[in-house]
Write a protein that holds these residues in place. Sequence first.
Motif, PDB file in Angstrom:
ATOM      1  N   TYR A   1      -6.051  -2.326  -8.056  1.00  0.00           N
ATOM      2  CA  TYR A   1      -6.763  -3.488  -7.534  1.00  0.00           C
ATOM      3  C   TYR A   1      -5.954  -4.187  -6.449  1.00  0.00           C
ATOM      4  CZ  TYR A   1     -10.010  -3.006 -11.447  1.00  0.00           C
ATOM      5  OH  TYR A   1     -10.937  -2.540 -12.322  1.00  0.00           O
TER       6      TYR A   1
ATOM      7  N   SER B   1     -14.230  -7.575   3.984  1.00  0.00           N
ATOM      8  CA  SER B   1     -12.905  -7.814   3.400  1.00  0.00           C
ATOM      9  C   SER B   1     -12.955  -8.905   2.338  1.00  0.00           C
ATOM     10  CB  SER B   1     -11.912  -8.194   4.497  1.00  0.00           C
ATOM     11  OG  SER B   1     -11.783  -7.164   5.456  1.00  0.00           O
TER      12      SER B   1
ATOM     13  N   ILE C   1     -15.679  -0.525  -5.306  1.00  0.00           N
ATOM     14  CA  ILE C   1     -15.333  -1.796  -4.670  1.00  0.00           C
ATOM     15  C   ILE C   1     -15.753  -1.801  -3.206  1.00  0.00           C
ATOM     16  CG2 ILE C   1     -13.416  -3.255  -3.943  1.00  0.00           C
ATOM     17  CD1 ILE C   1     -12.006  -2.525  -6.540  1.00  0.00           C
ATOM     18  N   TRP C   2     -15.338  -0.780  -2.446  1.00  0.00           N
ATOM     19  CA  TRP C   2     -15.625  -0.771  -1.014  1.00  0.00           C
ATOM     20  C   TRP C   2     -17.088  -0.446  -0.739  1.00  0.00           C
ATOM     21  CZ3 TRP C   2     -12.496  -2.460   2.797  1.00  0.00           C
ATOM     22  CH2 TRP C   2     -11.153  -2.672   2.467  1.00  0.00           C
TER      23      TRP C   2
ATOM     24  N   ILE D   1      -5.323  -3.637   1.292  1.00  0.00           N
ATOM     25  CA  ILE D   1      -6.041  -2.980   2.394  1.00  0.00           C
ATOM     26  C   ILE D   1      -7.012  -3.966   3.046  1.00  0.00           C
ATOM     27  CG2 ILE D   1      -7.651  -1.136   2.989  1.00  0.00           C
ATOM     28  CD1 ILE D   1      -6.414   0.537   0.778  1.00  0.00           C
ATOM     29  N   ALA D   2      -7.718  -4.733   2.211  1.00  0.00           N
ATOM     30  CA  ALA D   2      -8.599  -5.774   2.764  1.00  0.00           C
ATOM     31  C   ALA D   2      -7.781  -6.822   3.512  1.00  0.00           C
ATOM     32  CB  ALA D   2      -9.403  -6.425   1.645  1.00  0.00           C
TER      33      ALA D   2
ATOM     34  N   CYS E   1     -12.108   2.487  -6.483  1.00  0.00           N
ATOM     35  CA  CYS E   1     -12.032   2.188  -5.048  1.00  0.00           C
ATOM     36  C   CYS E   1     -13.384   2.396  -4.365  1.00  0.00           C
ATOM     37  CB  CYS E   1     -10.969   3.062  -4.391  1.00  0.00           C
ATOM     38  SG  CYS E   1      -9.283   2.773  -4.991  1.00  0.00           S
TER      39      CYS E   1
ATOM     40  N   VAL F   1     -14.493  -7.428  -0.796  1.00  0.00           N
ATOM     41  CA  VAL F   1     -13.548  -6.530  -1.482  1.00  0.00           C
ATOM     42  C   VAL F   1     -12.516  -7.350  -2.251  1.00  0.00           C
ATOM     43  CG1 VAL F   1     -11.684  -4.863  -1.107  1.00  0.00           C
ATOM     44  CG2 VAL F   1     -13.858  -4.586   0.082  1.00  0.00           C
TER      45      VAL F   1
ATOM     46  N   VAL G   1       0.835  -1.202   0.000  1.00  0.00           N
ATOM     47  CA  VAL G   1       0.000   0.000   0.000  1.00  0.00           C
ATOM     48  C   VAL G   1       0.869   1.252   0.000  1.00  0.00           C
ATOM     49  CG1 VAL G   1      -1.705   1.302   1.315  1.00  0.00           C
ATOM     50  CG2 VAL G   1      -1.925  -1.181   1.119  1.00  0.00           C
TER      51      VAL G   1
ATOM     52  N   ASN H   1      -6.239  -2.305  -3.198  1.00  0.00           N
ATOM     53  CA  ASN H   1      -7.497  -2.611  -2.510  1.00  0.00           C
ATOM     54  C   ASN H   1      -7.444  -3.980  -1.852  1.00  0.00           C
ATOM     55  OD1 ASN H   1      -9.811  -0.506  -3.047  1.00  0.00           O
ATOM     56  ND2 ASN H   1      -8.626  -0.624  -4.939  1.00  0.00           N
TER      57      ASN H   1
ATOM     58  N   SER I   1     -12.439  -7.264  -6.282  1.00  0.00           N
ATOM     59  CA  SER I   1     -11.205  -6.783  -6.903  1.00  0.00           C
ATOM     60  C   SER I   1     -10.621  -7.832  -7.840  1.00  0.00           C
ATOM     61  CB  SER I   1     -10.178  -6.411  -5.823  1.00  0.00           C
ATOM     62  OG  SER I   1     -10.646  -5.377  -4.996  1.00  0.00           O
TER      63      SER I   1
ATOM     64  N   THR J   1      -9.224   6.058 -10.549  1.00  0.00           N
ATOM     65  CA  THR J   1      -8.885   5.299  -9.345  1.00  0.00           C
ATOM     66  C   THR J   1      -9.930   5.495  -8.248  1.00  0.00           C
ATOM     67  OG1 THR J   1      -6.533   5.448  -9.849  1.00  0.00           O
ATOM     68  CG2 THR J   1      -7.146   4.956  -7.575  1.00  0.00           C
TER      69      THR J   1
END
Length: 333
Positions: free
Chosen positions: A65, A112, A151-152, A71-72, A148, A115, A49, A68, A119, A144
């Motif tokens: 992707y 999570s 997705i979230w 982060i998940a 994001c 996501v 990240v 993401n 992704s 971007t």
Amino acid sequence: MWSCMVYNETDDNVDLRLCQDFGLILSVFSLVYLIVCFPVGLCYNALLVVVNLSNKVTMTMPDVYFVNIAIAGLVLNLVAPVELLGPSFTRWPMWEYNNEIYITLLILFNISSLVIMYSTTLLSLDYYIERALPRTYMSSVYNTKHVCGFIWGGAVLTSFSSLLFYVCNHVSTKIIECSKMQNKEAADAIMMFIGYVVPAVAVLYAFVLILRIRKESTPLDQDSGRLDPSIHRLLLASVCMQFLLWTPYYMTLLVHTVGGAPGSYSNRQHLTTYFFLRCLSVLLAFCSSFAIPLMYRQMNKNFSHKLQRLLKRLHCGDQSCPHERSTVQQVVT
């Protein structure tokens, strides 16, 4: 001792030993994950990240992707210690989490997982688009924020209905609305559909299109605007790895949906086996936060260069480094 509490001294010793062996196996696997996989996954997810967000100019859509997913993965890293040290995994429960903690962990875990699966699905579909039409939006990151947010936000919204069933299954029956929704099988069925069936169909469709393109070689295959072949291998390997690690977990949800609540099983040996496979599938799902960043680190040739630029930038401090000035000039030209 996890699920062995259902046995007593008058029961068959074979079943009791099997239950204890299952508990010991889960305890060993959990400790190995916490000692080895957890710190490595936490480090590489954070590194993925930080390195990509500090080099936004050179990010491509696959990097978005993977950020993401990382982060998940960090969220899963936060959930893993509480889950793996709980009574379901260890023969010596360190704590008995109450309903509020269980629901919070379940919400974080489900979001999570969605996501990660979304992704992965979008990654495979965009991979097909990039194969068919080079120099498309996959090679840039101008959208971007939209990706994001989709997705979230999509993960939170699509998981709301199933999470409502989970919450109502653990709150007081005095709430009339929730007393009619105490059905965990329905929640598992919703998660199975939106978290696995839909992404799996989309990924299979993308793979069919990709194979069709590979059979029909065109002059576009020599286009310099295409992604590096190593990125192609990374995308395919990541998609396959995600489904390999998450399929057992969703299969247990399917078994729970079709077979009903585990407590309704007449054979306690089957009940013990089900709980063992359920815990093992959750452990494999946690391993996705360890495997994917390692694959990204090994297969993405640009990652090491981005990491070196970040280290040089930290070394230079507030002063502008020569390599940064040359990079900016190249981007401007």
